[in-house]
Design an enzyme around this catalytic site. Structure first.
Site, PDB file in Angstrom:
ATOM      1  CG  HIS A  39      -1.820  -1.146   1.363  1.00  0.00           C
ATOM      2  ND1 HIS A  39      -1.657  -2.111   2.321  1.00  0.00           N
ATOM      3  CD2 HIS A  39      -2.911  -1.521   0.650  1.00  0.00           C
ATOM      4  CE1 HIS A  39      -2.625  -3.019   2.204  1.00  0.00           C
ATOM      5  NE2 HIS A  39      -3.396  -2.691   1.192  1.00  0.00           N
ATOM      6  N   GLY A 149      -2.726  -2.309  -6.795  1.00  0.00           N
ATOM      7  CA  GLY A 149      -1.582  -3.228  -6.843  1.00  0.00           C
ATOM      8  C   GLY A 149      -1.871  -4.404  -7.767  1.00  0.00           C
ATOM      9  NE  ARG A 189      -8.090 -12.460   3.133  1.00  0.00           N
ATOM     10  CZ  ARG A 189      -8.684 -11.749   2.157  1.00  0.00           C
ATOM     11  NH1 ARG A 189      -8.005 -11.365   1.089  1.00  0.00           N
ATOM     12  NH2 ARG A 189      -9.966 -11.420   2.240  1.00  0.00           N
TER      13      ARG A 189
END
Lengths: 296, 296
Positions: A39, A149, A189
């Site tokens: 990010h 992304g 995750r």
């Protein structure tokens, strides 16, 4: 840095900017939070290329299936705010679920065809939820450029197609996947992984490296490549393969399974989803003509 | 008055206006052309309420079924331009099908529930086509206010819901149906009617007048009202009923068929579609509490 929690606040902040700088370029980085260096690379690029950067943090219930991890999806708003500030974000839009969905939503934005394979097949309805929330966010933030992304390559393909089809006045900017030093693609995750799972998870990027070599071989077909990659990923004993696929990008249609890929004129994507315990990881790589890995 | 045939021209014209008048209000009247006094009333209202009025003329193939009248839908661009000018339109957007759909469109904007009854039931896919093209037009024109005629009440309900659900920054303004002196609702399709069909077509508005009286009766239920209206419309011997329905507005769900409508707290819509030869006509009327006809 401003934080907006309501749609109204967000719209007012953008209007104020547009009024002050009619030629200003607004960059937008939509995320589900729990931000990492992937990010950060999007925020940095937006801050470099645009006059105002908006980051949204919203875990969108619409794109999670009934048995998926919406409730346990990791959240850390304070750390996210610090990372946003450190990466020159101007406005953080952090609405509640109630703010985004004040009543049951009846409208769906869906992209056909492109969503029938890969994660679209293993997560039914997922991309309808993505298309719908991204179109809502675009209408609220009204950015000139939006950064996504390439780890979520199918998401990039879906949003690019939606934007073209619906004439949304936004440029979609795909950005390179950011990886750990051993090659594991960054993902919110990854935090779910046990120590042993984390070690074995490197098999995804290793398989993609192998794909790069395999694609140099003559007579390498999609069918053979997929079966070679299955064999490689299975070397990680905790890995449970959800899918491994070779498709044309960005249409995500199947190449002829018997075609010699070394002769292909098309851009290919090798993409996979692999479970480690309860955690589902995805990764992919694009290959342009003549097997040169293409870093978007 | 400016005429724009490309999306790019249209966007530039709006940008120029916004730059000149940052507080200016843009009104938008989307149509399929072959303009009549119903459209004129929308243009007039926009010209009165807004600083710039954009009229679009586009016969959208996506909202016609395979056996519907796309090819023979009436067109008269020159007369339309004159009418637009006479009604103070500033910009006419008149794109080709190729300009709006340069390649097969894969994205759909659909509104569930609200589209399952009335014209949604008899014209499958129609409202997906409407939602998709209106969202494209909104993204191209970026209006502040958009004007729609209540003759297409279900369209108004669908577009209002879509706009709310997707946070489109547009106010949807429903406008009263305009009628011939005998009551027939204006429609571009009226031109299809033979002399005898035209005479009998008045039965739609007569039935709606009757509904207004019937709703004053105690113990009038939706089931009874629908069967009374069937009886009335059938008095026109060329009339072939597609549907006659009594629903709650704007959700377009069914009231309890046995409920005494004179006790209803909800806004009701009585809506019908009736064929005369090859021509399908629609009409409707809203009734608020206590059977007072509601002129939106």
């Amino acid at each position: 840095m401003i934080k907006c929690e309501t749609i109204d606040e967000m719209r007012k902040a953008i209007s104020a900017f547009r009024r002050e700088k009619p030629d200003g370029v607004v960059g937008f980085v939509p995320t589900m939070g729990y931000l990492h260096e992937g990010h950060a690379s999007l925020m940095k690029r937006s801050a470099t290329e645009c006059d105002l950067t908006v980051l949204s943090i919203f875990v969108n219930p619409l794109q999670f299936g009934p048995n998926e991890d919406f409730d346990r999806y990791p959240r850390d708003p304070e750390r996210d705010m610090a990372l946003a500030k450190a990466n020159d974000v101007d406005i953080v839009f952090m609405p509640s679920v109630q703010e985004m969905y004040p009543r049951p939503i009846k409208t769906k934005v869906l992209v056909e065809g492109i969503t029938s394979r890969l994660c679209g097949a293993s997560r039914p309805g997922h991309f309808d939820g993505v298309g719908t929330v991204v179109s809502k966010l675009f209408h609220i933030v009204s950015p000139d450029r939006a950064y996504f992304g390439m780890k979520d390559a199918q998401q990039v393909a879906v949003i690019t197609k939606m934007t073209e089809d619906l004439n949304l006045p936004v440029s979609i900017i795909p950005c390179e996947t950011i990886r750990e030093s051993d090659g594991l693609a960054l993902s919110s995750r990854n935090v779910y992984l046990s120590e042993e799972e984390r070690k074995q998870a490197v098999i995804l990027s290793q398989a993609l490296d192998a794909a790069s070599e395999l694609l140099k071989l003559e007579d390498m077909t999609a069918d053979r490549l997929v079966s070679e990659l299955h064999r490689i990923v299975k070397q990680a004993e905790l890995a449970v393969i959800d899918y491994i696929d070779v498709l044309l990008f960005p249409d995500l249609t199947e190449p002829d399974g018997q075609m010699d890929l070394s002769k292909s004129e098309d851009q290919l994507i090798v993409a996979m989803a692999v479970r480690f315990g309860k955690t589902r990881l995805i990764d992919n790589r694009l290959f342009s003509r003549k097997e040169v890995a293409c870093h978007v």
